[in-house]
Design a protein around this motif. Structure first.
Motif, PDB file in Angstrom:
ATOM      1  N   VAL A   1       5.687  -4.325  60.110  1.00 51.32           N
ATOM      2  CA  VAL A   1       5.881  -4.656  61.475  1.00 51.32           C
ATOM      3  C   VAL A   1       4.615  -5.230  62.151  1.00 51.32           C
ATOM      4  CG1 VAL A   1       6.193  -3.289  63.501  1.00 51.32           C
ATOM      5  CG2 VAL A   1       7.274  -2.413  61.315  1.00 51.32           C
ATOM      6  N   GLN A   2       4.885  -6.344  62.910  1.00 52.53           N
ATOM      7  CA  GLN A   2       3.620  -7.017  63.576  1.00 52.53           C
ATOM      8  C   GLN A   2       3.320  -6.432  64.801  1.00 52.53           C
ATOM      9  OE1 GLN A   2       4.696 -11.265  64.415  1.00 52.53           O
ATOM     10  NE2 GLN A   2       3.050 -11.418  65.861  1.00 52.53           N
ATOM     11  N   TYR A   3       2.027  -6.290  64.834  1.00 54.23           N
ATOM     12  CA  TYR A   3       1.522  -5.829  66.189  1.00 54.23           C
ATOM     13  C   TYR A   3       0.458  -6.790  66.823  1.00 54.23           C
ATOM     14  CZ  TYR A   3      -2.469  -4.002  63.301  1.00 54.23           C
ATOM     15  OH  TYR A   3      -3.532  -3.960  62.453  1.00 54.23           O
ATOM     16  N   TYR A   4      -0.072  -7.683  65.917  1.00 56.05           N
ATOM     17  CA  TYR A   4      -1.228  -8.713  66.621  1.00 56.05           C
ATOM     18  C   TYR A   4      -1.293  -9.935  65.822  1.00 56.05           C
ATOM     19  CZ  TYR A   4      -5.638 -10.137  68.338  1.00 56.05           C
ATOM     20  OH  TYR A   4      -6.721 -10.861  68.766  1.00 56.05           O
TER      21      TYR A   4
ATOM     22  N   THR B   1       4.161  -4.704  47.544  1.00 56.22           N
ATOM     23  CA  THR B   1       5.521  -5.157  47.864  1.00 56.22           C
ATOM     24  C   THR B   1       5.695  -6.656  47.914  1.00 56.22           C
ATOM     25  OG1 THR B   1       5.658  -4.770  50.153  1.00 56.22           O
ATOM     26  CG2 THR B   1       6.280  -2.918  48.422  1.00 56.22           C
ATOM     27  N   GLY B   2       4.584  -7.311  48.663  1.00 59.62           N
ATOM     28  CA  GLY B   2       4.692  -8.566  49.048  1.00 59.62           C
ATOM     29  C   GLY B   2       5.383  -8.811  50.308  1.00 59.62           C
ATOM     30  N   ASN B   3       5.788  -7.733  51.018  1.00 60.59           N
ATOM     31  CA  ASN B   3       6.529  -7.904  52.220  1.00 60.59           C
ATOM     32  C   ASN B   3       5.612  -8.413  53.720  1.00 60.59           C
ATOM     33  OD1 ASN B   3       9.133  -7.657  51.034  1.00 60.59           O
ATOM     34  ND2 ASN B   3       8.741  -5.138  51.397  1.00 60.59           N
ATOM     35  N   SER B   4       4.767  -7.670  53.626  1.00 55.48           N
ATOM     36  CA  SER B   4       3.581  -8.094  54.574  1.00 55.48           C
ATOM     37  C   SER B   4       3.073  -9.378  54.197  1.00 55.48           C
ATOM     38  CB  SER B   4       2.442  -7.097  54.789  1.00 55.48           C
ATOM     39  OG  SER B   4       3.303  -5.697  55.191  1.00 55.48           O
ATOM     40  N   SER B   5       2.613  -9.573  53.080  1.00 55.95           N
ATOM     41  CA  SER B   5       2.169 -11.151  52.972  1.00 55.95           C
ATOM     42  C   SER B   5       3.153 -11.927  53.105  1.00 55.95           C
ATOM     43  CB  SER B   5       1.528 -10.897  51.121  1.00 55.95           C
ATOM     44  OG  SER B   5       0.826  -9.837  51.052  1.00 55.95           O
TER      45      SER B   5
ATOM     46  N   LEU C   1      -0.297  -6.491  60.791  1.00 59.54           N
ATOM     47  CA  LEU C   1       0.941  -5.891  60.108  1.00 59.54           C
ATOM     48  C   LEU C   1       0.736  -4.686  59.821  1.00 59.54           C
ATOM     49  CD1 LEU C   1       1.870  -9.052  58.230  1.00 59.54           C
ATOM     50  CD2 LEU C   1       2.956  -8.415  60.283  1.00 59.54           C
ATOM     51  N   TYR C   2       1.670  -3.671  59.943  1.00 60.45           N
ATOM     52  CA  TYR C   2       1.574  -2.270  59.322  1.00 60.45           C
ATOM     53  C   TYR C   2       3.044  -2.140  58.442  1.00 60.45           C
ATOM     54  CZ  TYR C   2       4.332  -0.221  62.837  1.00 60.45           C
ATOM     55  OH  TYR C   2       5.321   0.130  63.870  1.00 60.45           O
ATOM     56  N   ARG C   3       2.845  -1.572  57.390  1.00 58.86           N
ATOM     57  CA  ARG C   3       4.068  -1.117  56.667  1.00 58.86           C
ATOM     58  C   ARG C   3       4.655   0.063  57.139  1.00 58.86           C
ATOM     59  NH1 ARG C   3       3.394  -0.428  50.297  1.00 58.86           N
ATOM     60  NH2 ARG C   3       2.276   1.292  50.989  1.00 58.86           N
TER      61      ARG C   3
END
Length: 210
Positions: free
Chosen positions: A113-116, A137-141, A103-105
């Motif tokens: 945004v997911q890439y793998y 932010t906790g969004n990726s987690s 994931l990158y922010r």
């Protein structure tokens, strides 16, 4: 059952974290300290693993000795910085299965945004530990845990080096059933979504790309 948030205040954890926060810490030192502190955090996050006994022969007699029960646990690195925690935990639990969530922010929206995505089979029968040094932010987690649950994971824990109050709140809202283990909860996020006082970008500092 672990509480939703566990802050590991052990003196060794806090001392190593302070060394990592120092902006003058070298890439080599940062990487080594991250590996060491990940093992100390792993002791806490695996504290309540299910146990059984196995009959063994010591040099003196037979005994029923404690062993970990069930399937091997799964360690899930949230790329790329999660690999710094992964290395240390794998030294402690070398038989663990390993997966990766990429994931990158998006710097404009701060959304992931997911890439793998590649994880072990049978997550529904495993203790799954998601690894990411920074809970900002906790969004990726939260997005990573969403993906793990879609893959069948039911017993998930989240391990990070540093957390911001905003990230802890976001995770509790999205996944109240996922305990968090961290070395510290810092003051806040800045306008760019970085943890303050924090330690900068963990991935950049670990890989020397700052």
């Amino acid at each position: 059952m672990l509480e939703h948030l566990t802050v590991v205040t052990h003196p060794l954890v806090q001392h190593k974290l302070t060394l990592m926060r120092d902006k003058d810490a070298s890439t080599n030192s940062f990487r080594r300290l991250l590996r060491e502190i990940s093992q100390l955090l792993a002791y806490e996050i695996t504290r309540e693993m299910e146990m059984t006994t196995r009959r063994i022969q010591t040099p003196l007699c037979e005994m029923d000795a404690p062993v970990i029960d069930g399937k091997k646990l799964a360690l899930i690195s949230i790329l790329r910085a999660g690999n710094g925690l992964l290395d240390g935990v794998l030294e402690l639990i070398p038989a663990a299965r390993v997966g990766f969530v990429g994931l990158y922010r998006d710097e404009a929206t701060l959304q992931p945004v997911q890439y793998y995505y590649k994880v072990p089979a049978g997550l529904e029968d495993r203790l799954v530990i998601a690894l990411d040094p920074m809970l900002a932010t906790g969004n990726s987690s939260a997005a990573a845990v969403d993906l793990l649950k879609k893959s069948g994971a039911r017993n998930i824990r989240f391990m990070c080096l540093l957390a911001a109050p905003e990230g802890v709140a976001r995770m509790k809202e999205a996944h109240p059933d996922v305990p968090i283990v961290t070395a510290a909860v810092d003051e806040r996020l800045n306008e760019h979504g970085y943890i303050v006082p924090g330690l900068g970008d963990a991935g950049d500092r670990m890989f020397g790309t700052k």
